[in-house]
Enzyme design. Structure first.
Site, PDB file in Angstrom:
ATOM      1  N   GLU A 203      59.654  83.562 -74.026  1.00 29.19           N
ATOM      2  CA  GLU A 203      59.900  84.746 -74.860  1.00 29.19           C
ATOM      3  C   GLU A 203      59.347  85.988 -74.162  1.00 29.19           C
ATOM      4  O   GLU A 203      58.149  86.260 -74.240  1.00 29.19           O
ATOM      5  CB  GLU A 203      59.190  84.602 -76.213  1.00 29.19           C
TER       6      GLU A 203
ATOM      7  N   SER B  18      65.104  88.515 -79.718  1.00 27.25           N
ATOM      8  CA  SER B  18      66.330  89.144 -80.229  1.00 27.25           C
ATOM      9  C   SER B  18      67.560  88.253 -80.110  1.00 27.25           C
ATOM     10  O   SER B  18      68.679  88.734 -79.879  1.00 27.25           O
ATOM     11  CB  SER B  18      66.571  90.503 -79.557  1.00 27.25           C
TER      12      SER B  18
ATOM     13  N   LYS C  58      57.616  83.896 -89.000  1.00 29.00           N
ATOM     14  CA  LYS C  58      56.427  84.765 -88.875  1.00 29.00           C
ATOM     15  C   LYS C  58      55.832  84.970 -90.272  1.00 29.00           C
ATOM     16  O   LYS C  58      55.879  84.049 -91.093  1.00 29.00           O
ATOM     17  CB  LYS C  58      56.778  86.069 -88.160  1.00 29.00           C
TER      18      LYS C  58
ATOM     19  N   GLY D 126      61.835  91.302 -81.240  1.00 31.04           N
ATOM     20  CA  GLY D 126      61.948  92.243 -82.360  1.00 31.04           C
ATOM     21  C   GLY D 126      62.406  93.621 -81.946  1.00 31.04           C
ATOM     22  O   GLY D 126      62.319  94.570 -82.723  1.00 31.04           O
TER      23      GLY D 126
ATOM     24  N   ASN E  54      61.535  81.059 -86.438  1.00 28.01           N
ATOM     25  CA  ASN E  54      60.128  81.432 -86.639  1.00 28.01           C
ATOM     26  C   ASN E  54      60.082  82.561 -87.655  1.00 28.01           C
ATOM     27  O   ASN E  54      60.372  83.708 -87.327  1.00 28.01           O
ATOM     28  CB  ASN E  54      59.523  81.865 -85.297  1.00 28.01           C
TER      29      ASN E  54
ATOM     30  N   GLU F 116      52.410  86.998 -80.232  1.00 33.34           N
ATOM     31  CA  GLU F 116      51.711  87.756 -81.289  1.00 33.34           C
ATOM     32  C   GLU F 116      50.321  87.183 -81.524  1.00 33.34           C
ATOM     33  O   GLU F 116      49.387  87.926 -81.828  1.00 33.34           O
ATOM     34  CB  GLU F 116      52.555  87.750 -82.573  1.00 33.34           C
TER      35      GLU F 116
ATOM     36  N   HIS G 109      52.117  81.772 -79.370  1.00 31.09           N
ATOM     37  CA  HIS G 109      53.082  82.862 -79.535  1.00 31.09           C
ATOM     38  C   HIS G 109      52.433  84.168 -79.056  1.00 31.09           C
ATOM     39  O   HIS G 109      51.235  84.376 -79.247  1.00 31.09           O
ATOM     40  CB  HIS G 109      53.514  82.981 -81.005  1.00 31.09           C
TER      41      HIS G 109
HETATM   42  O1  LIG Z   1      59.163  86.105 -81.443  1.00 30.04           O
HETATM   43  C1  LIG Z   1      60.260  85.617 -81.642  1.00 30.04           C
HETATM   44  C2  LIG Z   1      60.396  84.219 -82.096  1.00 30.04           C
HETATM   45  O2  LIG Z   1      59.191  83.543 -81.989  1.00 30.04           O
HETATM   46  C3  LIG Z   1      61.497  86.400 -81.464  1.00 30.04           C
HETATM   47  O3  LIG Z   1      61.608  87.289 -82.513  1.00 30.04           O
HETATM   48  P1  LIG Z   1      62.987  88.102 -82.714  1.00 30.04           P
HETATM   49  O4  LIG Z   1      64.088  87.064 -82.704  1.00 30.04           O
HETATM   50  O5  LIG Z   1      62.833  88.801 -84.032  1.00 30.04           O
HETATM   51  O6  LIG Z   1      63.104  89.024 -81.542  1.00 30.04           O
END
Ligand SMILES: O=C(CO)COP(=O)(O)O
Length: 252
Positions: A167, A213, A11, A173, A9, A97, A95
């Protein structure tokens, strides 16, 4: 045996030349294996170019969101019909976010999941708890509620084809990964919830990813767990080498 689905992803990262370079670098190297499926989840504007490059290869291309309506007066939105028409195969929905910054709710996630199947797209539905919810021992009930609401109204066959990404928000992150055992415990619970609302056979088929992560150094341990069938990866999916290492771990 369920395969591993490794989805990167991106983003809101990369410009077009970087997106193209990434795909050029990985495309010949994605293993042709029944054990793994490799997906890049790219910003909308790169989808036409990446789908074209990925045609006839082992790499799949996903969107990171979509609207649930087919068309209409929704300025700034992209519909499932548009994605399907381009040749996109998967779409990330719900997601954390999007839930946090763009008012995504369990209800809109459900509408989008239903719309994805209506238009022949495979949804990657994200669920997961905040740190406060984990500390209040609400993880299992929250995730259960998110999963049940997301798949409401789907047939058992559709649920079996849904990819669910667990997640934990506190692991995204942050460099903090849920321990493999803790992540597996939640993924196992998700599978039991799927069984409760569908059937044992459906629960056995559904792909459940872990995200938060994930990196080459920890992916093998996560994938070795009984109920983790792949990873949804942010940061570590941005570099071609790192993405390929994750996919190769998934193919083992
Ligand atoms: O939100 C994520 C994937 O959709 C995870 O992000 P990270 O792997 O950067 O922690």
């Amino acid at each position: 045996m369920r395969k591993n689905v490794i989805a990167g992803n991106w983003k809101m990262n990369k410009v077009l030349s970087e997106a193209n370079e990434f795909v050029d670098a990985v495309i010949e190297k994605v293993p042709n294996s029944d054990n793994v499926e490799a997906i890049v989840c790219a910003p909308f504007v790169y989808l036409p170019s990446l789908v074209e490059k990925a045609k006839g290869t082992n790499l799949k291309v996903a969107a990171q969101n979509m609207h649930f309506e087919e068309n209409g007066a929704y300025t700034g939105e992209v519909s499932p019909v548009m994605l399907k028409d381009l040749g996109v195969t998967h779409v990330v929905l719900g997601h954390s976010e999007r839930r946090e910054y763009f008012a995504e709710t369990d209800e809109t996630v459900n509408q989008k999941t239903v719309a994805a199947f209506k238009h022949g797209l495979t949804p990657i539905v994200c669920v997961g708890e905040t740190l406060e919810q984990r500390e209040a021992n609400e993880t299992m009930s929250l995730v259960e509620d998110q999963v049940k609401k997301a798949v409401a109204g789907l047939s058992n066959e559709q649920v079996a084809e849904t990819i669910i990404a667990y997640e934990p928000i506190w692991a995204i992150g942050t460099g903090k990964t849920a321990s493999s055992e803790d992540a597996n415990e939640v993924c196992k619970h998700i599978r039991n919830v799927v069984k409760e609302v569908t059937s044992a056979d459906t629960a056995d088929k559904v792909i459940i990813q872990y995200g938060g992560s994930v990196k080459p150094a920890n992916v093998e341990e996560l994938l070795a767990q009984s109920d983790i069938d792949g990873a949804l990866v942010g940061g570590a999916s941005l570099e071609a080498d790192s993405f390929l290492q994750l996919v190769e771990a998934g193919a083992k």
